[in-house]
Design an enzyme around this catalytic site. Structure first.
Site, short mmCIF file in Angstrom:
data_model
loop_
_atom_site.label_atom_id
_atom_site.label_comp_id
_atom_site.label_asym_id
_atom_site.label_seq_id
_atom_site.Cartn_x
_atom_site.Cartn_y
_atom_site.Cartn_z
N ASN A 38 -4.40 -63.17 21.99
CA ASN A 38 -2.95 -63.22 22.13
C ASN A 38 -2.39 -61.85 21.74
O ASN A 38 -2.56 -61.39 20.62
CB ASN A 38 -2.43 -64.33 21.22
CG ASN A 38 -0.94 -64.61 21.37
OD1 ASN A 38 -0.12 -64.03 20.66
ND2 ASN A 38 -0.59 -65.51 22.25
N CYS A 71 7.33 -64.88 21.19
CA CYS A 71 7.36 -65.16 19.76
C CYS A 71 8.82 -65.12 19.28
O CYS A 71 9.47 -64.08 19.36
CB CYS A 71 6.54 -64.17 18.96
SG CYS A 71 6.56 -64.61 17.21
N ASN A 119 5.60 -71.82 24.08
CA ASN A 119 5.63 -71.32 22.71
C ASN A 119 6.67 -72.16 21.98
O ASN A 119 7.20 -73.12 22.53
CB ASN A 119 5.97 -69.82 22.70
CG ASN A 119 5.41 -69.14 21.47
OD1 ASN A 119 5.47 -69.68 20.36
ND2 ASN A 119 4.88 -67.94 21.64
C1 LIG Z 1 2.02 -71.59 12.37
C2 LIG Z 1 2.11 -71.24 13.84
C3 LIG Z 1 1.84 -69.93 14.25
C4 LIG Z 1 1.92 -69.57 15.60
N1 LIG Z 1 1.64 -68.28 15.97
C5 LIG Z 1 1.65 -67.95 17.29
C6 LIG Z 1 1.26 -66.64 17.72
O1 LIG Z 1 0.89 -65.78 16.91
N2 LIG Z 1 1.31 -66.35 19.05
C7 LIG Z 1 1.69 -67.29 19.98
O2 LIG Z 1 1.71 -67.00 21.15
N3 LIG Z 1 2.04 -68.54 19.60
C8 LIG Z 1 2.03 -68.90 18.28
N4 LIG Z 1 2.36 -70.19 17.91
C9 LIG Z 1 2.75 -71.17 18.94
C10 LIG Z 1 1.57 -72.06 19.34
O3 LIG Z 1 0.51 -71.31 19.87
C11 LIG Z 1 2.02 -73.12 20.37
O4 LIG Z 1 2.48 -72.48 21.51
C12 LIG Z 1 3.12 -74.01 19.86
O5 LIG Z 1 2.96 -74.27 18.49
C13 LIG Z 1 3.21 -75.34 20.61
O6 LIG Z 1 2.02 -76.10 20.50
P1 LIG Z 1 1.78 -77.23 19.38
O7 LIG Z 1 2.96 -78.14 19.40
O8 LIG Z 1 0.49 -77.89 19.75
O9 LIG Z 1 1.70 -76.52 18.08
C14 LIG Z 1 2.29 -70.56 16.56
C15 LIG Z 1 2.55 -71.87 16.14
C16 LIG Z 1 2.46 -72.23 14.81
C17 LIG Z 1 2.74 -73.65 14.40
#
Ligand SMILES: Cc1cc2nc3c(=O)[nH]c(=O)nc-3n(C[C@H](O)[C@H](O)[C@H](O)COP(=O)(O)O)c2cc1C
Ligand SMILES: Cc1cc2nc3c(=O)[nH]c(=O)nc-3n(C[C@H](O)[C@H](O)[C@H](O)COP(=O)(O)OP(=O)(O)OC[C@H]3O[C@@H](n4cnc5c(N)ncnc54)[C@H](O)[C@@H]3O)c2cc1C
Ligand code: FES
Lengths: 296, 319
Positions: free
Chosen positions: B100, B131, B193
């Site tokens: 990423n 982000c 995201n």
């Molecule tokens: C603690 C945390 C850190 C994250 N960091 C990133 C990141 O560095 N880059 C990114 O593209 N998405 C990041 N995300 C987003 C996740 O990759 C994902 O797109 C989003 O949480 C939705 O999926 P989920 O509901 O299964 O968590 C982050 C999510 C969480 C909860």
């Protein structure tokens, strides 16, 4: 590495050798004071590995008995509350394969957790984190707990009793918030109590009591747990007194394993640079002088 | 015959369609101590920038109903440290590794991508233009079509690796932005995201998060994510990787039916370290029960059941 521990029909697994993941069965539940709950859990792999200052990461809703006896790899879980909650390992009986947590009811998760009954199964990962260790050269350990901060200190009192003289300073707002005095005494520790309203022991904050004992010549390694303002005072006082101090820090946790970077506390490195430390992985125990209180 | 869960996305062969979502899996090490990572479809590592980033002040997490807000703020050691210290470990896992990539300027994205292009063991890049937790760059690129085009084009010029653009849900027409990204050379789209949100502590009367705003994830966002996957997979021809609130095999199947060719699991991993494997098992069981032999049969199947076929079920826009 992924060895299964032998609990019949259970899914408990050992991670690397340091921690285990699986179900802890509630063996006892008591309320040492209104609003506080102590749970004793049977989970041998956790109890055997537990060191004082480490924590367990617990999903705060019981999964029910059927989950524990079936060979179902992942018991049904609710989506709300969503995250696990971290709790210090309060006590451990390694030979019986049991450990305890002591918690204060403060919100959604702890309210749910307070409802568990004997026989319920809780989803537990642990023990996690670094734990307390005492630097060589001191024969006395000074344990300091404010409010629920005593939780990790009981196991510390027991484990250090064999090698050190243990003095414990317990603080609370009122006499009702002073917990575990009996446990510390049973562990052979000398106990001093401070209450802010003067209803028990020394009248004032536990840090005032600490200063007064220092002026009477008390020396040793300080292991403390409590709210941030108390920790900051302990850091200042111990620095002036030239005594090493270690804190068990609290923060909001996500994974609890060091992967999500959700638990950050700012620390100062020896070269003066600052960075965020993962409390769950590099802590929760951290050297007092390392914490950058301006960044919390 | 047993169901075959394997999929191929942008030429990347995966044992199953389930990836670890960026930012919830670190660089894999922590979870490598818990379970066998080689059983995963792919690992998307956390957002990596050119220079190290310290991240946002705490608190960085706040639980909300059926989910959480995070404001980590792209804390990472920088691309060179990643390549030197983390990539060798990841390379040895036997799982496709997707990096990423984030930045504050198109040049920074391009430079990070260039360094990864030469690094062995990277299967694809996920360009994070979404982000919500950084002041400069980040989501700004994913919400402005011109900026998005510029970032994706410059990354495209700097690497021959497959490019996945990770879109922000904080926009009004996500299908349009997906087209902008693919026209600029993106080989796939991942979404969603996190949704920008906040929480306030009534006792202190202050925002809970140190950064005030954070990104919402977890089951709470699933309906929004599913709708956006549907829209994007109708708007572009490239594969779509769906995520947002997946905690079970059934959740994942919903995303496949909505048009995703693969899925990612993020927040659920924070609760259950091996949530990805649980999702894989759930997909397999679903396929077995329904007599579905390949994942491809599921992809977009729900859309084929809607008459209009144009991606927007009849009447959905006429509230
Ligand atoms: C603690 C945390 C850190 C994250 N960091 C990133 C990141 O560095 N880059 C990114 O593209 N998405 C990041 N995300 C987003 C996740 O990759 C994902 O797109 C989003 O949480 C939705 O999926 P989920 O509901 O299964 O968590 C982050 C999510 C969480 C909860
Ligand atoms: C390593 C570690 C060890 C811990 N050990 C213990 C223990 O032994 N006993 C114990 O009672 N508690 C302990 N805690 C704190 C405990 O994890 C929280 O009290 C618990 O997660 C709260 O859950 P909840 O759902 O009831 O509260 P929530 O509903 O999440 O929150 C209730 C209120 O408390 C605030 N809050 C929640 N968590 C924190 C926090 N970590 N710091 C500051 N404010 C917070 C929230 O903003 C909210 O106002 C420990 C925390 C850590 C990190
Ligand atoms: S809680 Fe995830 S890194 Fe500490």
């Amino acid at each position: 590495m992924h060895a299964k521990t032998c609990r019949k029909g259970n899914i408990n697994r050992v991670m690397r050798d340091e921690a285990a993941i699986g179900l802890g069965i509630v063996k006892a539940r008591e309320e040492p004071a209104p609003g506080y709950v102590r749970l004793r859990l049977a989970f041998r792999a956790v109890a055997e590995r537990a060191r004082p200052g480490q924590f367990v990461h617990v999903y705060p809703v019981p999964l029910g008995l059927s989950a524990a006896s079936r060979d179902a790899p992942v018991p049904q879980r609710r989506l709300d509350p969503f995250l696990r909650r971290p709790f210090s390992i309060h006590d451990a009986d390694r030979s019986r394969g049991e450990f305890a947590i002591l918690f204060k009811i403060i919100g959604k998760g702890t309210r749910e957790l307070a409802e568990v009954r004997v026989g319920d199964a809780l989803d537990v990962i642990g023990p996690l984190g670094n734990g307390f260790s005492a630097p060589v050269g001191y024969d006395r350990i000074i344990l300091m707990g404010g409010g629920i901060g005593v939780a990790p200190l009981v196991l510390a009192a027991k484990d250090f009793a064999g090698s050190h003289r243990v003095v414990t300073l317990v603080g609370g707002r009122t006499a009702h918030d002073v917990l575990c005095v009996d446990d510390f005494e049973a562990a052979g520790a000398q106990v001093h109590v401070a209450t802010e309203d003067g209803s028990l022991g020394f009248a004032g904050q536990v840090t005032d009591l600490f200063e007064s004992l220092l002026s009477q010549g008390l020396r040793g390694v300080i292991l403390a747990c409590g709210p941030m303002p108390m920790m900051q005072k302990v850091a200042d006082i111990s620095q002036v007194a030239g005594l090493p101090a270690f804190f068990s820090l609290e923060d909001r946790f996500g994974c609890g394993l060091g992967a999500c970077l959700g638990c950050a506390v700012r620390v100062v490195e020896p070269d003066g640079s600052r960075r965020y430390m993962r409390v769950c992985k590099e802590g929760p125990v951290v050297e007092a002088q390392k914490v950058d209180f301006d960044g919390t | 015959m047993e169901p075959d869960t394997s999929v191929t996305i942008c030429g990347i062969r995966m044992k199953n369609p389930v990836m670890a979502a960026s930012g919830t899996f670190g660089y894999g090490r922590e979870y490598g101590e818990v379970f066998d990572l080689s059983k995963m479809g792919a690992i998307v590592v956390k957002g990596t920038t050119l220079k190290p980033r310290m991240g946002n002040p705490p608190p960085r997490l706040a639980e909300t109903p059926c989910g959480l807000l995070n404001s980590v703020g792209l804390e990472n050691p920088g691309i060179d440290v990643f390549i030197e210290r983390e990539l060798p470990y990841l390379r040895g896992l036997g799982v496709p590794v997707i990096v990423n990539v984030a930045g504050e300027t198109p040049e920074e994205y391009a430079e990070v991508s260039k360094r990864l292009d030469k690094a062995p063991g990277v299967a694809a890049l996920e360009v994070n233009v979404s982000c919500p937790n950084v002041k400069k760059g980040g989501m700004a690129f994913g919400t402005d079509p011109e900026a998005l085009k510029e970032v994706i084009s410059s990354v495209r010029r700097s690497t021959s690796l497959p490019l996945i653009t990770k879109l922000s849900p904080n926009v009004s027409d996500i299908g349009f932005l997906a087209r902008v990204a693919t026209n600029a050379g993106s080989d796939a789209i991942s979404l969603i995201n996190t949704l920008l949100g906040m929480a306030i502590d009534v006792n202190t009367m202050k925002p809970v998060l140190g950064a005030v705003f954070g990104g919402l994830s977890g089951p709470a966002v699933k309906p929004v994510a599913l709708r956006m996957v549907w829209e994007v997979s109708s708007a572009v021809r490239v594969p779509v990787i769906g995520m947002g609130g997946i905690t079970s095999g059934t959740d994942a199947v919903e995303f496949l039916l909505a048009g995703a060719s693969a899925v990612a699991v993020g927040s659920a991993t924070l609760v259950r370290p091996d949530a990805c494997l649980e999702v894989v098992r759930g997909i397999w069981e679903f396929m077995k029960e329904k007599g579905v032999m390949t994942v491809g049969e599921l992809v977009g199947a729900a859309k084929r059941k809607v008459d209009s076929g144009a991606g927007c079920p009849r009447g959905t826009r006429d509230f």
